[in-house]
Enzyme design. Structure first.
Site, PDB file in Angstrom:
ATOM      1  CD  GLU A  87      -3.168   0.929   2.183  1.00 35.16           C
ATOM      2  OE1 GLU A  87      -3.303  -0.073   3.254  1.00 35.16           O
ATOM      3  OE2 GLU A  87      -3.238   1.933   2.823  1.00 35.16           O
ATOM      4  CE  LYS A 283      -5.812  -1.695   5.766  1.00 30.79           C
ATOM      5  NZ  LYS A 283      -5.301  -0.722   4.880  1.00 30.79           N
ATOM      6  CG  ASP A 299      -0.021 -17.366  11.235  1.00 28.38           C
ATOM      7  OD1 ASP A 299      -0.465 -17.264  10.223  1.00 28.38           O
ATOM      8  OD2 ASP A 299      -0.555 -18.556  11.136  1.00 28.38           O
ATOM      9  CG  HIS A 396      -3.332   7.157  -0.334  1.00 27.77           C
ATOM     10  ND1 HIS A 396      -2.598   6.464   0.714  1.00 27.77           N
ATOM     11  CD2 HIS A 396      -4.128   7.088  -1.381  1.00 27.77           C
ATOM     12  CE1 HIS A 396      -3.299   4.985  -0.032  1.00 27.77           C
ATOM     13  NE2 HIS A 396      -4.068   5.458  -1.069  1.00 27.77           N
TER      14      HIS A 396
HETATM   15  C1  MEV Z   1      -5.024   3.160   5.606  1.00 33.38           C
HETATM   16  O1  MEV Z   1      -4.275   2.050   5.137  1.00 33.38           O
HETATM   17  C2  MEV Z   1      -5.150   2.957   6.422  1.00 33.38           C
HETATM   18  C3  MEV Z   1      -5.675   4.393   7.732  1.00 33.38           C
HETATM   19  O2  MEV Z   1      -7.117   4.382   6.853  1.00 33.38           O
HETATM   20  C4  MEV Z   1      -5.934   3.847   9.059  1.00 33.38           C
HETATM   21  C5  MEV Z   1      -6.787   5.285   9.524  1.00 33.38           C
HETATM   22  O3  MEV Z   1      -7.541   5.838   9.215  1.00 33.38           O
HETATM   23  O4  MEV Z   1      -6.398   5.560  10.786  1.00 33.38           O
HETATM   24  C6  MEV Z   1      -5.318   5.536   7.130  1.00 33.38           C
END
Ligand code: MEV
Length: 444
Positions: A87, A283, A299, A396
């Protein structure tokens, strides 16, 4: 039901034959596809054979970038952390968070415990009271029966830590559980734990059914399954960063340190409260954790499953991290279960995992737990900081620009023109395409 694509004896075919079958079944015998797939075979036959050995029906390799994030100050030591992730902006975010905390005391970690659990689930017509009454006899028999299996682990300082029976008869009629806890030192220990559990299963069934420990009509124990639990809430590491509030400012945000701190805390509190936000927040933590877990041959499915269960330990899924502002000090921290290994399994087999562990200085499992937790918190810090300041798309999309350039097949000088044109502009796929279609001139 169409059986068009059903195949007999696939696993017995050679790699060539498997590939030919795939090309004829799904790609109209297009030879160029075979070339594309075999293009990713390793150029050294010996290495390819190692990779082939990790799985079944292997036809090629799936490449992911192997990156490094430098400048991580963890418990007074500077580390460069290996990351396998696809990513855009995750590695850049980790590196920028590492640099941010480098001059603010770095990441402080503490391994709280390293206990792992496994279970033998069995049905039996007896009661918990009967098991309890014979517990000592049963456990000593079980331990004797697995003595040969645990001897090496005991020499390394590990082994079985405890045994107990658990009663599921109220919910499931006749189900009981033997819970065993283990210390597996530097190995993740899955094979060791499962081998011991299966031996426990056989021994337990024999002991209940074949001896006279219980009356005849209670000699009906049936082992349903023996398996480790990937939920390891006691294999836990704590990580934190903290600094005086006024030091929280920095070049990558324009807001004042205090505003940033309070907005940051609010965002974490939202993720502590709202499950929808918590999942995305966590995430972000796993963007970092999975990347180092994959790089070191651990793992990642087990680590993810455990982390998410831990996030829901009070019955509601919440943020794994916490933020506090007290006495003008900003503190950001989390406890996270990480059952990792640095010996055995893929760690010793995958050529890039060996390199990752070398970069980390051949860490013990506990050291790897500490580095992994630091990377998870760094990633979370970077994401939340972006969210409450510039917004996530700013960084991003800047990192994603290269993907758009590649996707549109723009190369060389023209790629450079795209980069410089979009240096101070909002990036989107359509904007880059319009710029390319205009002959790499200014688009109105
Ligand atoms: C993107 O891979 C992860 C985020 O969405 C985490 C978050 O929102 O804290 C940027």
């Amino acid at each position: 039901m169409s059986l068009n694509h059903a195949v007999e004896g696939f696993s017995k075919m050679s790699k060539e034959q498997k590939l030919d079958w795939l090309i004829s079944s799904y790609f109209d015998n297009d030879a160029s596809v075979k070339e594309q797939i075999s293009h990713f075979w390793h150029r050294f036959q010996e290495t390819q054979e190692v990779l082939d050995g990790f799985s079944e029906n292997v036809i090629s390799n799936h490449y992911l970038p192997f990156s490094v994030a430098p400048n991580f100050l963890i418990d007074g030591e500077i580390k460069t952390l290996p990351m396998v992730i696809e990513e855009s902006s995750v590695v850049a975010a980790a590196s920028s968070a590492a640099k941010f905390w480098l001059t603010r005391g770095g990441f402080k970690t503490k391994v709280i415990s390293t206990v792992k659990l496994g279970h033998v689930h069995f049905t039996w017509s007896g009661s918990m009271e009967m098991l309890k009454a014979e517990e000592e006899n049963i456990f000593s028999y079980l331990k004797d029966e697995v003595a040969d299996l645990v001897i090496n682990m005991e020499k390394r300082g590990g082994g079985i830590r405890s045994l107990k029976f658990k009663d599921f008869s109220e919910q499931l009629g006749d189900v009981f559980q033997l819970e065993a806890s283990f210390e597996t030192c530097d190995s993740m220990g899955a094979n060791f734990i499962n081998t011991v559990l299966e031996a426990f299963g056989t021994a337990l069934e024999d002991f209940i059914n074949e001896t006279e420990i219980f009356p005849e009509n209670y000699r009906d124990a049936d082992i349903i399954m023996c398996i480790l639990s990937n939920y390891t809430p006691e294999c836990l590491v704590r990580v934190e960063v903290s600094c005086p509030l006024d030091q929280l400012g920095g070049p990558i945000n324009e807001k004042s340190a205090k505003t940033l701190a309070y907005r940051f805390k609010k965002a974490v509190d939202i993720a502590r409260t709202d499950t929808y936000r918590a999942v995305t927040h966590n995430k972000g933590i796993f963007n970092g954790i999975d990347a180092i877990v994959l790089a070191t041959g651990n793992d990642f499915r087990a680590i993810e499953a455990c982390g998410h269960a831990f996030a829901a330990k009070d019955g509601t899924y919440r943020s794994l991290s916490y933020c506090e502002i007290e006495n003008n000090v900003f503190r950001f921290y989390m406890d996270i279960p990480l059952a990792l290994g640095t010996v055995g399994g893929l760690t010793a087999l995958h050529p890039m995992s060996k390199i990752a562990l070398k970069i980390l200085g051949q860490p013990s499992a506990q050291q790897l737990m500490r580095y992994t937790a630091a990377l998870g918190l760094a990633q979370n810090f970077a994401a939340v900081k972006s969210l409450v300041t510039t917004g996530i798309q700013h960084g991003h999309m800047r990192m994603h620009l290269q993907n758009i350039i590649n996707h549109l097949g723009i190369k060389g000088e023209e790629a450079k023109k795209v980069e410089s044109y979009f240096a101070d502009k909002k990036i989107s796929f359509s904007a880059v395409r319009a710029f390319a279609e205009s002959g790499f001139n200014v688009v109105n």
